[in-house]
Every structure is written in C-alpha cells, then in structure tokens.
Design a protein around this motif. Structure first.
Motif, PDB file in Angstrom:
ATOM      1  N   PHE A 282      37.938  60.873  20.779  1.00 33.53           N
ATOM      2  CA  PHE A 282      38.715  62.109  20.641  1.00 33.53           C
ATOM      3  C   PHE A 282      39.722  62.226  21.784  1.00 33.53           C
ATOM      4  O   PHE A 282      40.895  62.537  21.564  1.00 33.53           O
ATOM      5  N   LEU A 283      39.232  61.984  23.004  1.00 36.28           N
ATOM      6  CA  LEU A 283      40.120  62.055  24.168  1.00 36.28           C
ATOM      7  C   LEU A 283      41.211  60.986  24.104  1.00 36.28           C
ATOM      8  O   LEU A 283      42.360  61.233  24.479  1.00 36.28           O
ATOM      9  N   LEU A 284      40.837  59.805  23.601  1.00 36.43           N
ATOM     10  CA  LEU A 284      41.815  58.721  23.468  1.00 36.43           C
ATOM     11  C   LEU A 284      42.903  59.099  22.458  1.00 36.43           C
ATOM     12  O   LEU A 284      44.091  58.847  22.675  1.00 36.43           O
ATOM     13  N   SER A 285      42.476  59.724  21.353  1.00 38.65           N
ATOM     14  CA  SER A 285      43.434  60.160  20.332  1.00 38.65           C
ATOM     15  C   SER A 285      44.399  61.200  20.893  1.00 38.65           C
ATOM     16  O   SER A 285      45.620  61.125  20.684  1.00 38.65           O
ATOM     17  N   LYS A 286      43.850  62.175  21.638  1.00 37.87           N
ATOM     18  CA  LYS A 286      44.701  63.199  22.239  1.00 37.87           C
ATOM     19  C   LYS A 286      45.651  62.573  23.269  1.00 37.87           C
ATOM     20  O   LYS A 286      46.825  62.940  23.356  1.00 37.87           O
ATOM     21  N   TYR A 287      45.128  61.623  24.053  1.00 37.91           N
ATOM     22  CA  TYR A 287      45.934  60.943  25.055  1.00 37.91           C
ATOM     23  C   TYR A 287      47.102  60.208  24.382  1.00 37.91           C
ATOM     24  O   TYR A 287      48.248  60.276  24.856  1.00 37.91           O
ATOM     25  N   THR A 288      46.810  59.508  23.273  1.00 38.20           N
ATOM     26  CA  THR A 288      47.841  58.759  22.555  1.00 38.20           C
ATOM     27  C   THR A 288      48.915  59.697  22.020  1.00 38.20           C
ATOM     28  O   THR A 288      50.120  59.418  22.137  1.00 38.20           O
ATOM     29  N   ASP A 289      48.502  60.807  21.434  1.00 38.24           N
ATOM     30  CA  ASP A 289      49.459  61.782  20.903  1.00 38.24           C
ATOM     31  C   ASP A 289      50.341  62.354  22.005  1.00 38.24           C
ATOM     32  O   ASP A 289      51.563  62.488  21.849  1.00 38.24           O
ATOM     33  N   LEU A 290      49.723  62.700  23.127  1.00 36.20           N
ATOM     34  CA  LEU A 290      50.481  63.265  24.245  1.00 36.20           C
ATOM     35  C   LEU A 290      51.422  62.227  24.863  1.00 36.20           C
ATOM     36  O   LEU A 290      52.522  62.569  25.301  1.00 36.20           O
ATOM     37  N   LYS A 291      50.981  60.978  24.884  1.00 33.41           N
ATOM     38  CA  LYS A 291      51.820  59.908  25.420  1.00 33.41           C
ATOM     39  C   LYS A 291      53.073  59.740  24.554  1.00 33.41           C
ATOM     40  O   LYS A 291      54.186  59.590  25.080  1.00 33.41           O
ATOM     41  N   LEU A 292      52.888  59.768  23.233  1.00 39.52           N
ATOM     42  CA  LEU A 292      54.032  59.678  22.318  1.00 39.52           C
ATOM     43  C   LEU A 292      54.968  60.865  22.503  1.00 39.52           C
ATOM     44  O   LEU A 292      56.196  60.721  22.456  1.00 39.52           O
ATOM     45  N   GLU A 293      54.377  62.046  22.703  1.00 41.69           N
ATOM     46  CA  GLU A 293      55.179  63.246  22.907  1.00 41.69           C
ATOM     47  C   GLU A 293      55.982  63.142  24.200  1.00 41.69           C
ATOM     48  O   GLU A 293      57.163  63.521  24.245  1.00 41.69           O
ATOM     49  N   ARG A 294      55.357  62.621  25.252  1.00 44.78           N
ATOM     50  CA  ARG A 294      56.086  62.465  26.527  1.00 44.78           C
ATOM     51  C   ARG A 294      57.217  61.449  26.383  1.00 44.78           C
ATOM     52  O   ARG A 294      58.312  61.646  26.938  1.00 44.78           O
ATOM     53  N   GLN A 295      56.959  60.392  25.636  1.00 47.38           N
ATOM     54  CA  GLN A 295      58.013  59.397  25.410  1.00 47.38           C
ATOM     55  C   GLN A 295      59.196  60.010  24.665  1.00 47.38           C
ATOM     56  O   GLN A 295      60.355  59.681  24.939  1.00 47.38           O
TER      57      GLN A 295
ATOM     58  N   ALA B  75      65.838  61.413  18.938  1.00 47.59           N
ATOM     59  CA  ALA B  75      64.709  61.004  19.778  1.00 47.59           C
ATOM     60  C   ALA B  75      63.627  60.331  18.939  1.00 47.59           C
ATOM     61  O   ALA B  75      62.997  59.357  19.378  1.00 47.59           O
ATOM     62  N   ILE B  76      63.405  60.837  17.746  1.00 46.19           N
ATOM     63  CA  ILE B  76      62.426  60.223  16.832  1.00 46.19           C
ATOM     64  C   ILE B  76      62.930  58.870  16.367  1.00 46.19           C
ATOM     65  O   ILE B  76      62.189  57.885  16.347  1.00 46.19           O
ATOM     66  N   ALA B  77      64.198  58.806  15.979  1.00 49.46           N
ATOM     67  CA  ALA B  77      64.775  57.557  15.478  1.00 49.46           C
ATOM     68  C   ALA B  77      64.734  56.457  16.539  1.00 49.46           C
ATOM     69  O   ALA B  77      64.529  55.281  16.222  1.00 49.46           O
ATOM     70  N   GLN B  78      64.909  56.835  17.797  1.00 49.64           N
ATOM     71  CA  GLN B  78      64.895  55.847  18.882  1.00 49.64           C
ATOM     72  C   GLN B  78      63.489  55.394  19.251  1.00 49.64           C
ATOM     73  O   GLN B  78      63.327  54.437  20.007  1.00 49.64           O
ATOM     74  N   GLY B  79      62.483  56.061  18.689  1.00 52.07           N
ATOM     75  CA  GLY B  79      61.101  55.777  19.079  1.00 52.07           C
ATOM     76  C   GLY B  79      60.524  54.514  18.484  1.00 52.07           C
ATOM     77  O   GLY B  79      59.470  54.054  18.914  1.00 52.07           O
ATOM     78  N   VAL B  80      61.191  53.951  17.492  1.00 50.84           N
ATOM     79  CA  VAL B  80      60.666  52.760  16.824  1.00 50.84           C
ATOM     80  C   VAL B  80      61.768  51.710  16.732  1.00 50.84           C
ATOM     81  O   VAL B  80      62.886  52.010  16.314  1.00 50.84           O
ATOM     82  N   GLU B  81      61.436  50.505  17.145  1.00 52.09           N
ATOM     83  CA  GLU B  81      62.370  49.388  16.999  1.00 52.09           C
ATOM     84  C   GLU B  81      61.979  48.604  15.756  1.00 52.09           C
ATOM     85  O   GLU B  81      60.970  47.902  15.735  1.00 52.09           O
ATOM     86  N   VAL B  82      62.776  48.743  14.697  1.00 50.22           N
ATOM     87  CA  VAL B  82      62.413  48.146  13.409  1.00 50.22           C
ATOM     88  C   VAL B  82      62.741  46.660  13.399  1.00 50.22           C
ATOM     89  O   VAL B  82      63.657  46.198  14.065  1.00 50.22           O
ATOM     90  N   GLU B  83      61.948  45.919  12.598  1.00 48.52           N
ATOM     91  CA  GLU B  83      62.130  44.473  12.517  1.00 48.52           C
ATOM     92  C   GLU B  83      63.039  44.076  11.351  1.00 48.52           C
ATOM     93  O   GLU B  83      63.715  43.057  11.404  1.00 48.52           O
TER      94      GLU B  83
END
Length: 590
Positions: free
Chosen positions: A67-80, A178-186
């Motif tokens: 649960f903490l890992l999931s929250k951490y991942t979500d917050l990390k994406l939000e900070r990015q 900001a969302i569009a820049q978050g993923v580098e598509v192949e």
C-alpha cells in the motif's frame, strides 16, 4: 485575461513549492516502508514458532508495504508532473525574453516547391515555427506544421473561436503538456494503427472459457492437496498440463506480446490525455466536435485505452519467471490475457485512429492557444467579403520585439498590385514577410500583429528565396523562371491567391531585368492578381500611370548629419533615395 509573463512566474513558484512539498512526503513514505519492513521481520522472527501468527504478521506487513509502495509511486509520478510544469513555465519565460533559438526549428518541413514555406521565415532558426510550436507528440508536430502550410481559407472564424477558448485555459493546456511529456513512446500512432487494423486474432471465445474452468479446477485441486484429500504431487502434474496447453500457443503469443509491449507506453499516454479532453467542458464548435469524436455510449475512450494498457501490462508479467510458470501452469494467464487483447483489437481497432486524431488535434491547437495567450495585445482579423483584401492598422512583424518593431498601416484592395521600392535595409523584405505572415496566421485562425485588421481570406504564393540546384543541374535564373511559371500557372487555375515577389529576375542584366519584370507584372495584373512586389528598379514604378490596379509605395532612407537614417514606415509614392554608394564610401570600401 491575466498577463502571460506574470502568470508564468506565479505558476513557476507554485509548482516549485508543490514539488518541494511532495519530495518531503516521498521521504516520509520511504521511512515508513523501511519501518514496516523491519517491524514485519521482527514480528515474524519472534512468532516463528506460532506459524499462524507469523503468517498473519507477514501477510499484514506485505499488504501495508505494498500500500505504501503504491502511494509512493503515485506521489512520485505526481512530483515528476510538477517538475515538468516547472520546466514548461521556465521555458515560456525564456522564450518571452527572446531566448528560443535552441528549440526545434522545423527545418524538415521546408519545401522549395511549396507555395511559401521557404520564403517567409516560417521554418528554420529564428522562425515562426520555432517561436510558436509547443507540441509534444510527433503527430502533433506534423499537424502543427501542416496547419501552417495548409493555405486553407474556409471556416476561419470557427478556428478563431477554438483558439480564443484555449487561450483562456493556460493551466489546462500546460497540464496537458506535462502529461504528454511524461511518456517517451516507442512507436508512432501511424504504425500502431496499421498494426491494429492488420492484426489477425487466433484465439476463439471457447479458449477464454477453458482458461476460466482450468483456473477454477486449479483452485479446487490446490484446496484438496492442502487438506491432503489428494496427494500434493498431483499439483505438479496439473502444473505441467497447464504449461503444456500454453506451449501450444507460445509462438503466436510471443509475437503478440512483442508488438503490444511496444505500444503500451503510447496507450498509457493517450489514455491520460483523452481523460483530460473528456473531463473538460468546451463551448466553441470546433472543440466540441473533436470532443464528440471520443464519446462512446456508456464508455470513455480514456478508460478503453487504459484497459488495453492494463491487459498489456499483465501479459508482460510473463517476463517474470515465477509469474510465467505458476500463472500459466495453474491459470493459463497468457492465453486469457491474449484473448482480452485480441477481443479489444476486434472491438476498437477501427476507432483508435479517430481517438489518436483527437489527441493530435489538441496537441496542435494548444500551441495555437498558447500563442494567443502570449500575445493578448494582438487582434483576431475580422473576416470580411468586402473589396479590401487587407485593411490593417499598425501592422507589424510578429517575431520582432515590441520596443524594436515599427508598424505600418496597410490598405490593399482585391485585384490591386503594389510595387514597393526602397533603399537597402529600409525594411522592404521585412514588410513582405509581415504581410505574408498576416495571411498565414489569419488563415490558421491566430491573432495577428496589428491594432485592427479586416481581412478577406486569400491563399498565399511567393517567390523570394529562389536558389540554384547542382543536384538538378539548374541555374539560379532557370530556377527563378520555373518558380514564376509556377505562380502564373497557379493563379490561372485559381485567382484567390495573394502574390508576394521580392526582386525578381536577379539572374539577368539590368536592362533585361527591367523589361522582364515589367512584362511579368503586366501579366499578373491581366490575370486580376492581388499582391506586392518589392524592387530596386525604379523604372518598374512607371506602370502605375498605365494600369489602374498598380499602386506605388516605398520605404525611405535619409542621410542626416552624415549618418544613414531609416524610419521603416510604408509610404505612398516612389523612393528617391538609395544608399549603396553612401555605404560603400562610409565603410571605406571605395
């Protein structure tokens, strides 16, 4: 509307603050995860002999840790995302100060055979494209360039309204970026669409139900083995049976997984962007039309994209050895996820192109909206069907700083042709590009650099930067003649073109040039052409007295106290002062 520079500075401070706060929260979650891990280990160690308690502590600890890992991942994406927003606003502040020449310049979109792309600083270093483009998706960049090159003169007010509305939503479109820049598509959207349309499914619905029945039987057998009703070894034989069934489709599943995994990032990105579009309320007709393209009865396109991405993620778990063996051995997971993916492709393959197109549209139009937001002092041309092609006051070049820009009024009627003379460096070429950009920007739907503007929509064709070609064995003069023939052929088919010419027939002698230029202008007037030609040849201005459609204008140069002075103002009449001899003497060349 808020001043754009003030907005960027406020947003920059806000996003930097939120990014710092999230960093502190992330650090807290890291400490909590470590604490849970240590306490779980200690709990299991001290209750090891009471295995039921140890098992419960282990399960609870793992659950809290995940649960903490999931929250951490979500917050990390939000900070990015906030960090990307910080960069977006920093770039806007830099561009506003004139620092934009390191950005992509769109040189690949220049085409000498196009109506105007090579002539008016539309692409290249210091170009309108480089200054304006903010697209983040490859297809969006292509569409942005295509819009500038389209020469489309219909539905301009419709495009203006869409751009006006987006210009009032800078926070929304910055978040989109900001969302569009978050993923580098192949893979590009075009390749993905082709793959989806060409894909041939190999699993029937029967196999889906087989996976469900097999999974239920696996759970039953596991329960019987744990309760020792059947030998535990039977679980091993059942595992081998499941793996054997999976191997039957392994080659085709591998091929699907290889292709689909390369599309995963694209679909994840597009799902987030589609969600931004779906949840926004638009009032302009064009934006509403685009929004309606992604509406399905009872379903959101973003949710459909997200579901596909999730299925691909699950299929990718086969790269984990434990998941691959036990997932397939007991639950036939690869077969089931493959069925989900194939069923999705069958259902939505023909709709994906429309959804991709909508995301691309907004990627493009957000750039236009941003340009309008950054230039709130500019005006949207009033589209008219009156006799005036142009009726503009204080018309200036949009790439020049306001404190350095000299504006001029322009009144040019349909089927009029202006001959513009002037000394070197007096401003003729800049004026031609100013008029050309007014046409291009007006046709796109953008506000133009003028205090007021009435505009009768017209297409643009130019001849300003003809070059020779060693590759095609053509001289400069032949290349220029080819370009001029292209212009004549174009307006003979369709007279709704505005022609801009800069010092034509440079590749021949003065006498021949004067005669040829005169005959060419007479030809254009005979074809009812509308346009402007800039020239140093004063003899060309004599046509005004013979042809009513021709009017003379000039840019002046004066020598004041042995210094050359330009006012860069368009005036009616013929230039009387030239400066080449003066400059040669001034620079000690002669």
């Amino acid at each position: 509307m808020q001043n754009s520079l003030d907005f960027y500075k406020t947003q920059l401070e806000s996003h930097q603050s939120k990014s710092r706060d999230l960093f502190k929260t992330l650090s807290l979650y890291s400490i909590l995860r470590l604490l849970v891990f240590v306490l779980t280990g200690i709990g299991i160690y001290f209750t090891f002999k009471q295995w039921q308690t140890a098992l419960a502590i282990g399960i609870l600890g793992v659950a809290i840790f995940l649960f903490l890992l999931s929250k951490y991942t979500d917050l990390k994406l939000e900070r990015q995302r906030y960090k990307r927003l910080v960069k977006i606003n920093e770039e806007e502040i830099a561009i506003a100060s004139g620092n934009f020449h390191e950005r992509a310049d769109g040189s690949e979109f220049q085409n000498p055979k196009h109506f105007y792309s090579l002539d008016i600083d539309l692409f290249g270093i210091g170009s309108f494209f480089q200054f304006t483009n903010r697209t983040n998706i490859k297809e969006g960049t292509q569409r942005f360039a295509d819009s500038l090159l389209a020469n489309k003169i219909t539905n301009i007010p419709k495009r203006q309204e869409a751009i006006k509305e987006l210009a009032e939503q800078p926070e929304w479109y910055q978040n989109y970026w900001a969302i569009a820049q978050g993923v580098e598509v192949e893979h590009s959207a075009k390749k993905i669409i082709k793959w989806l349309k060409d894909y041939k499914p190999f699993l029937s619905t029967t196999w889906f139900y087989i996976t469900i029945v097999f999974s239920i039987l696996s759970l039953v057998i596991a329960g019987l083995a744990i309760t020792e009703i059947i030998p535990v070894g039977f679980l091993g034989y059942w595992l081998l049976l499941g793996l054997g069934i999976t191997v039957k489709f392994l080659k085709k599943i591998n091929e699907l997984a290889q292709h689909s995994s390369k599309t995963k990032k694209t679909f994840r990105q597009y799902a987030l962007l589609l969600n931004q579009i779906e949840t926004k309320i638009f009032s302009s007709e064009l934006l509403q039309e685009q929004q309606q393209k992604i509406q399905l009865e009872g379903q959101k396109a973003s949710a459909i994209f997200a579901k596909f991405s999730k299925h691909i993620d699950t299929l990718d778990n086969r790269n984990n050895l434990i998941s691959a063996i036990f997932g397939n051995g007991y639950f036939l997971s690869d077969i089931r996820q493959t069925y989900y993916i194939e069923n999705w492709i069958i259902t939505y393959a023909n709709k994906v192109e429309d959804w991709f197109e909508v995301v691309t549209f907004f990627d493009t139009y957000n750039s236009f909206g941003n340009y309008a937001f950054n230039h709130q002092q500019f005006t949207y041309p009033i589209i008219t069907s009156e006799a005036h092609t142009f009726l503009a006051s204080e018309l200036g070049h949009p790439l020049l700083q306001e404190d350095k820009r000299i504006d001029s009024d322009l009144e040019l009627k349909n089927q009029q042709f202006f001959i513009v003379t002037g000394a070197n460096m007096a401003g003729k070429s800049t004026f031609l590009r100013t008029v050309a950009l007014h046409i291009v920007m007006s046709n796109v739907g953008l506000p133009v650099c003028a205090k007021r503007s009435k505009y009768k929509p017209i297409k643009l064709v130019t001849s300003m930067r003809t070059t020779d070609s060693l590759t095609h064995d053509s001289s400069y003069f032949f290349s220029e003649l080819t370009r001029l023939k292209f212009i004549v052929d174009t307006i003979e088919l369709d007279d709704s073109y505005f022609i801009i010419l800069d010092e034509i027939l440079k590749g021949t002698n003065s006498t021949d040039k004067a005669i040829g230029s005169r005959k060419f202008v007479e030809k254009l007037v005979k074809l009812n052409a509308t346009g402007i030609i800039a020239t140093h040849d004063l003899s060309l201005t004599e046509i005004e007295s013979q042809l009513e459609a021709v009017k003379n204008y000039y840019f002046d140069a004066q020598i004041v106290n042995d210094e050359l002075y330009f006012d860069y103002k368009l005036k009616q009449g013929v230039c009387q002062n030239m400066n080449a001899s003066f400059l040669l003497k001034k620079m000690d060349i002669v």
